[in-house]
Design a protein around this motif. Structure first.
Motif, PDB file in Angstrom:
ATOM      1  N   LEU A  29       2.962   7.421 -12.429  1.00 47.03           N
ATOM      2  CA  LEU A  29       1.660   6.818 -12.162  1.00 47.03           C
ATOM      3  C   LEU A  29       0.948   7.524 -11.012  1.00 47.03           C
ATOM      4  N   ALA A  30       1.686   7.858  -9.970  1.00 42.39           N
ATOM      5  CA  ALA A  30       1.071   8.503  -8.807  1.00 42.39           C
ATOM      6  C   ALA A  30       0.480   9.858  -9.171  1.00 42.39           C
ATOM      7  N   LEU A  31       1.226  10.635  -9.968  1.00 48.23           N
ATOM      8  CA  LEU A  31       0.710  11.945 -10.367  1.00 48.23           C
ATOM      9  C   LEU A  31      -0.535  11.796 -11.234  1.00 48.23           C
ATOM     10  N   GLY A  32      -0.477  10.884 -12.200  1.00 53.73           N
ATOM     11  CA  GLY A  32      -1.640  10.686 -13.062  1.00 53.73           C
ATOM     12  C   GLY A  32      -2.837  10.154 -12.312  1.00 53.73           C
ATOM     13  N   ILE A  33      -2.626   9.134 -11.479  1.00 56.52           N
ATOM     14  CA  ILE A  33      -3.728   8.535 -10.728  1.00 56.52           C
ATOM     15  C   ILE A  33      -4.236   9.496  -9.663  1.00 56.52           C
ATOM     16  N   GLY A  34      -3.310  10.119  -8.921  1.00 51.90           N
ATOM     17  CA  GLY A  34      -3.722  10.989  -7.823  1.00 51.90           C
ATOM     18  C   GLY A  34      -4.502  12.198  -8.287  1.00 51.90           C
ATOM     19  N   LEU A  35      -3.975  12.913  -9.294  1.00 54.08           N
ATOM     20  CA  LEU A  35      -4.645  14.123  -9.746  1.00 54.08           C
ATOM     21  C   LEU A  35      -5.969  13.808 -10.429  1.00 54.08           C
ATOM     22  N   SER A  36      -5.987  12.782 -11.271  1.00 51.59           N
ATOM     23  CA  SER A  36      -7.238  12.440 -11.947  1.00 51.59           C
ATOM     24  C   SER A  36      -8.289  11.973 -10.951  1.00 51.59           C
ATOM     25  N   ALA A 333      -1.054   3.105  -4.933  1.00 46.11           N
ATOM     26  CA  ALA A 333      -1.022   3.414  -3.500  1.00 46.11           C
ATOM     27  C   ALA A 333      -0.535   4.834  -3.257  1.00 46.11           C
ATOM     28  N   VAL A 334       0.554   5.200  -3.930  1.00 45.39           N
ATOM     29  CA  VAL A 334       1.062   6.570  -3.773  1.00 45.39           C
ATOM     30  C   VAL A 334       0.075   7.577  -4.356  1.00 45.39           C
ATOM     31  N   GLY A 335      -0.539   7.235  -5.501  1.00 49.59           N
ATOM     32  CA  GLY A 335      -1.519   8.139  -6.110  1.00 49.59           C
ATOM     33  C   GLY A 335      -2.743   8.331  -5.243  1.00 49.59           C
ATOM     34  N   GLY A 336      -3.229   7.243  -4.609  1.00 44.38           N
ATOM     35  CA  GLY A 336      -4.365   7.381  -3.705  1.00 44.38           C
ATOM     36  C   GLY A 336      -4.047   8.283  -2.524  1.00 44.38           C
ATOM     37  N   ALA A 337      -2.840   8.117  -1.964  1.00 42.25           N
ATOM     38  CA  ALA A 337      -2.432   8.988  -0.859  1.00 42.25           C
ATOM     39  C   ALA A 337      -2.313  10.437  -1.324  1.00 42.25           C
ATOM     40  N   LEU A 338      -1.778  10.642  -2.543  1.00 38.93           N
ATOM     41  CA  LEU A 338      -1.653  11.994  -3.085  1.00 38.93           C
ATOM     42  C   LEU A 338      -3.029  12.621  -3.302  1.00 38.93           C
ATOM     43  N   ALA A 339      -3.977  11.826  -3.813  1.00 39.22           N
ATOM     44  CA  ALA A 339      -5.338  12.339  -4.018  1.00 39.22           C
ATOM     45  C   ALA A 339      -5.966  12.745  -2.692  1.00 39.22           C
ATOM     46  N   TRP A 340      -5.791  11.939  -1.683  1.00 41.06           N
ATOM     47  CA  TRP A 340      -6.367  12.237  -0.363  1.00 41.06           C
ATOM     48  C   TRP A 340      -5.747  13.489   0.245  1.00 41.06           C
ATOM     49  N   LEU A 341      -4.421  13.631   0.088  1.00 38.46           N
ATOM     50  CA  LEU A 341      -3.745  14.791   0.661  1.00 38.46           C
ATOM     51  C   LEU A 341      -4.058  16.078  -0.085  1.00 38.46           C
ATOM     52  N   SER A 342      -4.296  15.978  -1.387  1.00 40.34           N
ATOM     53  CA  SER A 342      -4.495  17.188  -2.194  1.00 40.34           C
ATOM     54  C   SER A 342      -5.952  17.575  -2.346  1.00 40.34           C
ATOM     55  N   LEU A 367     -10.814   6.231  -8.614  1.00 37.31           N
ATOM     56  CA  LEU A 367      -9.503   5.673  -8.274  1.00 37.31           C
ATOM     57  C   LEU A 367      -9.311   4.321  -8.948  1.00 37.31           C
ATOM     58  N   SER A 368     -10.358   3.495  -8.944  1.00 36.76           N
ATOM     59  CA  SER A 368     -10.255   2.174  -9.565  1.00 36.76           C
ATOM     60  C   SER A 368     -10.050   2.290 -11.063  1.00 36.76           C
ATOM     61  N   PHE A 369     -10.762   3.240 -11.698  1.00 37.45           N
ATOM     62  CA  PHE A 369     -10.591   3.410 -13.142  1.00 37.45           C
ATOM     63  C   PHE A 369      -9.176   3.848 -13.476  1.00 37.45           C
ATOM     64  N   ALA A 370      -8.651   4.804 -12.737  1.00 35.52           N
ATOM     65  CA  ALA A 370      -7.293   5.285 -13.008  1.00 35.52           C
ATOM     66  C   ALA A 370      -6.269   4.171 -12.811  1.00 35.52           C
ATOM     67  N   MET A 371      -6.452   3.382 -11.744  1.00 38.15           N
ATOM     68  CA  MET A 371      -5.525   2.271 -11.509  1.00 38.15           C
ATOM     69  C   MET A 371      -5.670   1.212 -12.601  1.00 38.15           C
ATOM     70  N   ALA A 372      -6.912   0.960 -13.039  1.00 37.44           N
ATOM     71  CA  ALA A 372      -7.118  -0.033 -14.090  1.00 37.44           C
ATOM     72  C   ALA A 372      -6.459   0.405 -15.390  1.00 37.44           C
ATOM     73  N   ALA A 373      -6.571   1.709 -15.724  1.00 34.52           N
ATOM     74  CA  ALA A 373      -5.915   2.211 -16.935  1.00 34.52           C
ATOM     75  C   ALA A 373      -4.407   2.054 -16.827  1.00 34.52           C
ATOM     76  N   SER A 374      -3.859   2.379 -15.649  1.00 33.09           N
ATOM     77  CA  SER A 374      -2.414   2.241 -15.453  1.00 33.09           C
ATOM     78  C   SER A 374      -1.992   0.778 -15.502  1.00 33.09           C
ATOM     79  N   LEU A 375      -2.803  -0.097 -14.893  1.00 37.08           N
ATOM     80  CA  LEU A 375      -2.483  -1.525 -14.900  1.00 37.08           C
ATOM     81  C   LEU A 375      -2.538  -2.085 -16.311  1.00 37.08           C
TER      82      LEU A 375
END
Length: 792
Positions: A29-36, A333-342, A367-375
């Motif tokens: 989830l983090a990779l998908g949410i963060g990168l997207s 949460a991890v994906g958001g941090a990954l997006a910010w760092l990358s 970020l909200s859309f990616a999390m909503a899709a994952s949720l």
């Protein structure tokens, strides 16, 4: 609320109790949410808000149509008279602005280390058109914009911070530009063209008021309610009336939205990035869906026991719903941090032009859309076990609890998910493989010289004028020759891989052909590493000859002298009475880099060209890597007799990298997306197979009790994984056959349906998927049959 807190505690406890599943699911989830999120944030800055100004849809570029001698219709800049006519009309624009770059002379800021500045010229309405107010001070006044007005400048924000230490009292002070002082009247805000160092007033030269087609940029802000078509019609009519009154030539006016100009070059790249990111997010969701289905199959006995103890259907659904939400929030949460760092790294390596004034920040909507899709994925597939238990019936579910029959992987739904994952990964990996193959062919192109053997130094005397230039470079080359780390040194006005040249026509008798002219000094050809085909390279003593000795490449030799040897033969250049004699022929070289074709080239001695001697780039060939450093070159340049300005020192490999930076970035980005898709697919295969093995523990024990060998057990597990992998590869190849056409224009000497690449991707992915399935299957084959039979 108490039940909700209990559900959350249980959900967190289950995630911690199953670290393998939790790590796989959260990481996916983090990779998908963060990168997207990171990539869609870039697309947001590049396409949704590339012009962060009030009412950006009103901003336009203005051109007039002009016919060339050949009858072609092109677009050029309007004249100053046109702009004045439109301002007097007053019904189309609320603001009209003129800007340009000051190329008339280099601007040297005096100080401990003088530097060259490229000033931007701005008219009265330029800043007001964008709705920008200075961070300090003011913009230009009418007196300062008039010809002969006071010498004033506005500083860019970054330049003010770095060069003047963010002095808050800078307004009103004097800075020396070239040989005259200029008063600082303002400092621009940080978000407005951060790379611009200074602005100067745009002053209208009366001699050029009526001329059209110059490089001057005319931009305007349309009045409220005025469309592009209406504005073009009105402005064309105004221009026609003014031309009739002056006896001039009318010209149709054409407007282009600044938004279109800012986004035009990125459309194809953005489309590819959007497709790839959507596939990554979909692949992550499919992966998590498979993991949840597999875990749900294992948890059915647990849910049956809970139901037998009094838990209702809604209570089970709410528990699983809470667990899915906890999982999605952890991944988000991890994906958001990954997006910010990358984000910063992605911006620096994207093959896109990003607007100067639209900083890239994390887009909360993305970020909200990616999390909503994952949720949604977690809820949809996480609730399946509870719904199945309630549908089957409590007694039936309990009767199956102790036997553990069936396999999540053997069921059609789980195998379909594996096939979908593999198919998506094939598409992503195919695009990455084609880009890698294409970039490899780009880098394999022989450019005709040795980029890794020389260092280029952009240096010029601080004093203006051709006399200072003619005196400076010979002295500098003599100084560099004495350095023990220098093997050879020369200079050229347009260095290889840096772009640019002087174009003219060369004639031999009545025939003429177009050629590219470069001026050289010293041992330029030896320093760069050109291959000498015929003759000898001119030396410094040859510069005094009445008939200059020149060097041409093979393309020029074929065009100018198709029959016989070109050595010793003469030719002329357009608008020059001087005859030039060929002293040497070098092998064809791609001065514009591996993506450019070879042009006929003529190298003239410094000072014997088509114009007054200008600035050169010094080219140094060291004896060995590290034998002379950039600091050494800078010190020699600054001790060559005249005060010198050293702009940049770059090795030839950096110049080559700059020429292929866009395909390199495309390759890196698609390689990253393809690699990530490949990894997610393997994680999905591994996870599904691992849960299938745990689901079939008793079956494995029974098989081994009755004599099944570990090899046969592994074979059964691999066969269950093999057919969905094979199906996914087939469908993925079919999809890639269509999808790779999207990147066709990005490929260099590589067909988008390259059979070898298709075969290699299929083999690699099939082998890797088999390994991912083999690891848990091999672990199952090592289980003690007695332990397996007692597993429940």
């Amino acid at each position: 609320m108490e039940s909700l807190r209990q559900d959350i505690r249980i959900g967190i406890r289950l995630l911690l109790k199953q670290p393998g599943f939790s790590l796989l699911a959260v990481t996916t989830l983090a990779l998908g949410i963060g990168l997207s999120t990171a990539l869609f944030s870039v697309l947001d800055a590049a396409f949704i808000r590339p012009l962060p100004y009030p009412n950006p849809e009103q901003l336009v570029e203005i051109h007039v149509e002009q016919k060339s001698r050949g009858g072609r219709v092109g677009r050029g800049a309007p004249s100053i008279e046109d702009v004045e006519d439109w301002q007097a009309h007053g019904q189309v624009f609320s603001h009209l602005a003129i800007w340009d770059y000051d190329f008339t002379e280099p601007l040297i800021l005096d100080g401990a280390q003088p530097m060259r500045l490229l000033a931007q010229l701005a008219s009265k309405d330029y800043f007001a058109m964008y709705g920008v107010t200075p961070f300090l001070g003011r913009t230009f006044t009418d007196d300062e914009l008039a010809v002969g007005g006071p010498n004033v400048v506005i500083l860019g924000h970054d330049f003010w911070r770095t060069r003047f230490s963010a002095d808050p009292n800078i307004v009103g002070t004097l800075v020396r530009l070239s040989d005259e002082p200029a008063t600082v009247v303002g400092v621009m805000p940080a978000a407005f063209y951060a790379e611009n160092k200074i602005w100067r007033p745009f002053r209208v030269d009366p001699k050029w008021r009526a001329s059209r087609g110059s490089g001057t940029q005319i931009e305007g802000r349309l009045r409220e309610g005025v469309t592009l078509a209406e504005a073009e019609t009105a402005l064309t009519a105004v221009t026609a009336r003014a031309a009739e009154a002056r006896g001039g030539r009318p010209a149709p006016v054409r407007l282009t939205s600044l938004y279109e100009s800012a986004t035009r070059s990125n459309v194809r790249t953005a489309r590819i990035i959007g497709y790839a990111v959507a596939l990554i997010l979909l692949l992550a969701c499919v992966n998590v869906a498979g993991l949840l289905l597999a875990r749900g199959a294992v948890r059915r006995p647990e849910l049956a026991v809970r139901a037998s103890l009094g838990a209702g259907r809604w209570r089970l659904v709410r528990q699983l719903l809470t667990e899915s939400v906890v999982l999605a929030l952890a991944g988000g949460a991890v994906g958001g941090a990954l997006a910010w760092l990358s984000l910063e790294t992605l911006v620096a390596n994207l093959p896109m032009f990003l607007p100067d004034n639209a900083p890239v920040t994390i887009n909360i909507k993305a970020l909200s859309f990616a999390m909503a899709a994952s949720l949604a994925t977690g809820i949809l597939f996480g609730l399946v076990p509870a719904l199945r238990v309630s549908r089957i019936g409590l007694l039936d579910a309990l009767s199956r609890a102790g036997r553990g029959r069936g396999s999540a992987l053997s069921r059609r739904g789980g195998q379909t998910l594996i096939a979908v994952e593999i198919a998506l990964a094939v598409v992503l990996l195919m695009g990455a493989a084609l880009m890698v193959r294409s970039f490899g062919r780009i880098m394999a192109v022989d450019v005709g010289f040795e980029p890794d053997a020389f260092v280029g130094m952009e240096v010029a005397p601080a004093a203006a004028g051709s006399q200072a230039v003619q005196q400076f470079y010979p002295v500098l080359l003599d100084r560099l020759r004495t350095h023990p780390g220098v093997a050879s040194v020369g200079a050229v006005d347009h260095p290889p891989l840096a772009g640019g040249s002087t174009q003219t026509s060369a004639r031999v008798g009545p025939e003429s052909t177009g050629v590219h002219i470069r001026e050289f000094l010293g041992e330029y050809f030896d320093a760069v590493g050109f291959t000498l085909k015929q003759g000898r390279f001119p030396v410094d003593a040859d510069r005094l000859r009445s008939t200059p000795l020149v060097v041409i490449n093979e393309a020029a030799a074929r065009a100018l002298f198709p029959a016989g040897s070109p050595l010793g033969r003469q030719f002329g250049l357009a608008s020059r009475p001087t005859a030039y004699e060929v002293a040497a022929v070098i092998a064809d070289a791609r001065h514009g880099g591996p993506l450019r074709e070879v042009d006929p080239e003529v190298f003239l001695p410094f000072g014997r060209g088509l114009r007054e001697p200008g600035e050169l780039t010094v080219v140094v060939r060291p004896h060995a890597r590290g034998s002379i450093t950039g600091d050494d070159l800078r010190r020699v340049a600054q001790s060559a007799g005249q005060r010198a300005v050293v702009d940049r020192i770059r090795p030839g490999t950096d110049l080559l990298g700059a020429r292929v930076i866009t395909p390199r970035r495309r390759t890196v980005l698609l390689g990253l997306l393809g690699g990530l898709g490949f990894l997610l697919a393997l994680v999905g295969v591994f996870g599904m197979t691992a849960y299938a093995v745990s689901r079939r523990t008793q079956e494995i024990g029974v098989r081994m009790t009755f004599g099944a060998t570990p090899r046969s057990v592994v074979g059964v597990m691999l066969r269950d994984s093999a057919w969905p992998v094979a199906a996914g590869i087939v469908f993925g190849l079919i999809g890639s056959w269509w999808a790779t056409r999207v990147i066709e224009s990005f490929l260099f000497e590589t067909p988008p349906r390259d059979v070898m690449t298709f075969a290699a991707v299929a083999v690699v992915l099939a082998a890797a998927a088999c390994v991912a399935a083999w690891i848990p299957a091999r672990r199952a084959a090592r289980v003690d049959p007695i332990v397996a039979l007692r597993a429940e």
